[in-house]
Structures are given as structure tokens and as C-alpha cells.
Design an enzyme around this catalytic site. Structure first.
Site, PDB file in Angstrom:
ATOM      1  N   ASP A  38      11.419  61.273  20.130  1.00 30.09           N
ATOM      2  CA  ASP A  38      11.161  60.476  21.321  1.00 30.09           C
ATOM      3  C   ASP A  38      12.392  60.629  22.218  1.00 30.09           C
ATOM      4  O   ASP A  38      13.463  61.052  21.755  1.00 30.09           O
ATOM      5  CB  ASP A  38      10.941  59.020  20.913  1.00 30.09           C
ATOM      6  CG  ASP A  38      10.726  58.106  22.100  1.00 30.09           C
ATOM      7  OD1 ASP A  38       9.980  58.498  23.020  1.00 30.09           O
ATOM      8  OD2 ASP A  38      11.306  57.012  22.121  1.00 30.09           O
ATOM      9  N   LEU A  39      12.253  60.302  23.495  1.00 28.46           N
ATOM     10  CA  LEU A  39      13.373  60.494  24.421  1.00 28.46           C
ATOM     11  C   LEU A  39      14.154  59.205  24.675  1.00 28.46           C
ATOM     12  O   LEU A  39      15.301  59.066  24.253  1.00 28.46           O
ATOM     13  CB  LEU A  39      12.855  61.056  25.748  1.00 28.46           C
ATOM     14  CG  LEU A  39      13.918  61.307  26.823  1.00 28.46           C
ATOM     15  CD1 LEU A  39      14.903  62.377  26.371  1.00 28.46           C
ATOM     16  CD2 LEU A  39      13.264  61.712  28.138  1.00 28.46           C
ATOM     17  N   ASP A  40      13.533  58.257  25.366  1.00 29.97           N
ATOM     18  CA  ASP A  40      14.236  57.050  25.781  1.00 29.97           C
ATOM     19  C   ASP A  40      14.534  56.146  24.590  1.00 29.97           C
ATOM     20  O   ASP A  40      13.641  55.794  23.824  1.00 29.97           O
ATOM     21  CB  ASP A  40      13.403  56.291  26.815  1.00 29.97           C
ATOM     22  CG  ASP A  40      13.231  57.102  28.093  1.00 29.97           C
ATOM     23  OD1 ASP A  40      14.242  57.348  28.766  1.00 29.97           O
ATOM     24  OD2 ASP A  40      12.085  57.509  28.387  1.00 29.97           O
TER      25      ASP A  40
ATOM     26  N   THR B 119       7.599  62.397  24.897  1.00 30.71           N
ATOM     27  CA  THR B 119       7.978  61.207  25.647  1.00 30.71           C
ATOM     28  C   THR B 119       6.792  60.572  26.354  1.00 30.71           C
ATOM     29  O   THR B 119       5.836  61.262  26.726  1.00 30.71           O
ATOM     30  CB  THR B 119       9.065  61.561  26.681  1.00 30.71           C
ATOM     31  OG1 THR B 119       9.373  60.400  27.465  1.00 30.71           O
ATOM     32  CG2 THR B 119       8.613  62.676  27.619  1.00 30.71           C
ATOM     33  N   SER B 120       6.883  59.271  26.561  1.00 31.30           N
ATOM     34  CA  SER B 120       5.860  58.557  27.318  1.00 31.30           C
ATOM     35  C   SER B 120       6.125  58.621  28.815  1.00 31.30           C
ATOM     36  O   SER B 120       5.313  58.145  29.610  1.00 31.30           O
ATOM     37  CB  SER B 120       5.791  57.092  26.862  1.00 31.30           C
ATOM     38  OG  SER B 120       5.375  57.020  25.516  1.00 31.30           O
TER      39      SER B 120
ATOM     40  N   LYS C 124       0.992  57.097  23.362  1.00 26.86           N
ATOM     41  CA  LYS C 124       1.304  56.393  22.120  1.00 26.86           C
ATOM     42  C   LYS C 124       0.782  54.959  22.230  1.00 26.86           C
ATOM     43  O   LYS C 124       0.831  54.373  23.308  1.00 26.86           O
ATOM     44  CB  LYS C 124       2.821  56.367  21.899  1.00 26.86           C
ATOM     45  CG  LYS C 124       3.481  57.753  21.846  1.00 26.86           C
ATOM     46  CD  LYS C 124       4.995  57.625  21.826  1.00 26.86           C
ATOM     47  CE  LYS C 124       5.677  58.978  21.959  1.00 26.86           C
ATOM     48  NZ  LYS C 124       7.151  58.863  22.004  1.00 26.86           N
TER      49      LYS C 124
ATOM     50  N   ASP D 107      12.115  55.006  18.232  1.00 26.89           N
ATOM     51  CA  ASP D 107      12.766  53.700  18.317  1.00 26.89           C
ATOM     52  C   ASP D 107      11.787  52.579  18.628  1.00 26.89           C
ATOM     53  O   ASP D 107      12.211  51.428  18.748  1.00 26.89           O
ATOM     54  CB  ASP D 107      13.866  53.723  19.380  1.00 26.89           C
ATOM     55  CG  ASP D 107      13.312  53.690  20.800  1.00 26.89           C
ATOM     56  OD1 ASP D 107      12.287  54.374  21.052  1.00 26.89           O
ATOM     57  OD2 ASP D 107      13.887  52.984  21.647  1.00 26.89           O
TER      58      ASP D 107
END
Length: 217
Positions: free
Chosen positions: A14-16, A106-107, A138, A163
Site C-alpha cells: 500500500d502507499l499512504d 493504492t486507493s 479495497k 496499514d
């Protein structure tokens, strides 16, 4: 302290909140948007973890044009990179991974993801699956399954690093093991293969055609 190891074929990040420390920025943008519509900013922030902007709008404000409002939020996200930094340990971890053995799912939109990676000084992966690449965000597994397909990897041999609870559920639905990062997933051990405070706790190294991860707890 105990040493743990895990091997996999590919790692999907995931990114953020995982690679980029952007949660403060996301919260600021969402609170400003929510205030414009007299919506609950706390709820908007809570709903945003692991979700696409369009899905957040649909959940908190079904009376609004979700696509139009999501575009407004994304326009701000594309412009605003103030205060963005790489998460602790992220740069070293990615530098140790051979190209083609990791991806970002990523979202956020592709433009936002690329801007945030660049602002944080992190490399852009060969495979980046963003909100505009999929139909279902997601906790649906589409993003992670798409990334596995692009990496020519069997889902069961992939490890996801997340996360947010929505991302953990997406990984489970995709049949992938998940390592949880950060305080939001503390205590979610029954859903995770492992939990670490941050990426600075994890080491990676090539292992044949795959990757070996190690961490202490």
C-alpha cells in the site's frame, strides 16, 4: 526479542501510511472538503483509510455526485504535496528489492501516487495499480489480484504490506498473506501474518526468484 522470517515471490505495498507518510495531508484535504459540504470531518477521515475517494464520498454523502466530488478531492491531492516524506525505513527497503519483485497498490489515483512517490524521494515501481485502474476499491481484492497478474505471480505467493483494515480485508480476499504496519492494525493478529511498528523494523533480501523478509518482535 524474537527473529522472524518469511519468504514470498512478490511484495505488494500500500502507499499512504506504508511507504509515504501522508496521513496528515490526507486528513487536511478531507476535512476541508467535508467542511465545504457541512459533513462530519472525523467520519470522512475515518472512512478514508484504505478507500478510494469516490468510495468515501458514496459512504458519507450519497446525496452528492460521487464522481464529481471525487474529482474535486483528487485535484487538491495532485497539487498539494506539502509536508510529504518517505515513511521511516521505506527508502532502504525499496532499494534492497530487485526491480520487478514489488508493486504498489493504492486507493489514490495514478497521478496522486506518482506525485507522492516523487515528493518522498521514492522510486516508482514497474507495476503501480491505482484507483483509476480498477472498478472495485479495497476491501475488494481487485487491486491486489491485478498487481499479482501484472507481476506474473501466484496470489498465494504474494505478501501484502498494509496499514488499514480495508486493505487487510482486500489481501485476505485475494488469498494473500498480509503484514500489518502501524498502530491502526495493532491487535489485529488474527487477520495478519505479522505486525510491525514500521518498515524500519523489516529487512528484505533476494531469495532465489523471490524475496526473504525478516523482522523482530
Amino acid at each position: 526479542m524474537r527473529q522472524h522470517t518469511m519468504t514470498c515471490h512478490k511484495i505488494l505495498f500500500d502507499l499512504d501510511g506504508v511507504l509515504v507518510d501522508s496521513l496528515g495531508l490526507i486528513e487536511r484535504i478531507l476535512r476541508a472538503w467535508a467542511a465545504e459540504h457541512e459533513l462530519d470531518g472525523d467520519r470522512a477521515v475515518a472512512l478514508s483509510h484504505g478507500r478510494r475517494d469516490i468510495d468515501v464520498v458514496r459512504l458519507i454523502a450519497p446525496h452528492l455526485d460521487a464522481a464529481a466530488e471525487a474529482r474535486r478531492i483528487v485535484e487538491r491531492e495532485e497539487r498539494d504535496i506539502d509536508g510529504l516524506t518517505a515513511a521511516r525505513g521505506a527508502a532502504g527497503l525499496l532499494a534492497a528489492l530487485p526491480p520487478g519483485r514489488w508493486a504498489v497498490v493504492t486507493s489514490g489515483t495514478r497521478a496522486v501516487a506518482r506525485a507522492r512517490l516523487a515528493a518522498a524521494g521514492l522510486p516508482e515501481p514497474a507495476v503501480l495499480v491505482a484507483a483509476d485502474d480498477i472498478v472495485h476499491g479495497k476491501p475488494h481484492p481487485e487491486g491486489y489480484l491485478t498487481a499479482a497478474g501484472l507481476l506474473d505471480a501466484v496470489p498465494e505467493r504474494c505478501v501484502v504490506v498494509e496499514d488499514a483494515a480495508a486493505g487487510v480485508r482486500a489481501a485476505a480476499a485475494a488469498g494473500m498473506r498480509c503484514i500489518g504496519v502501524g498502530p491502526a492494525l495493532s491487535g489485529a493478529d488474527d487477520q495478519l501474518a505479522a505486525h510491525v511498528a514500521g518498515l524500519h523494523r523489516v529487512q528484505v533480501a533476494p531469495d532465489g526468484a523471490g524475496v526473504r523478509l525478516s523482522w523482530t518482535s
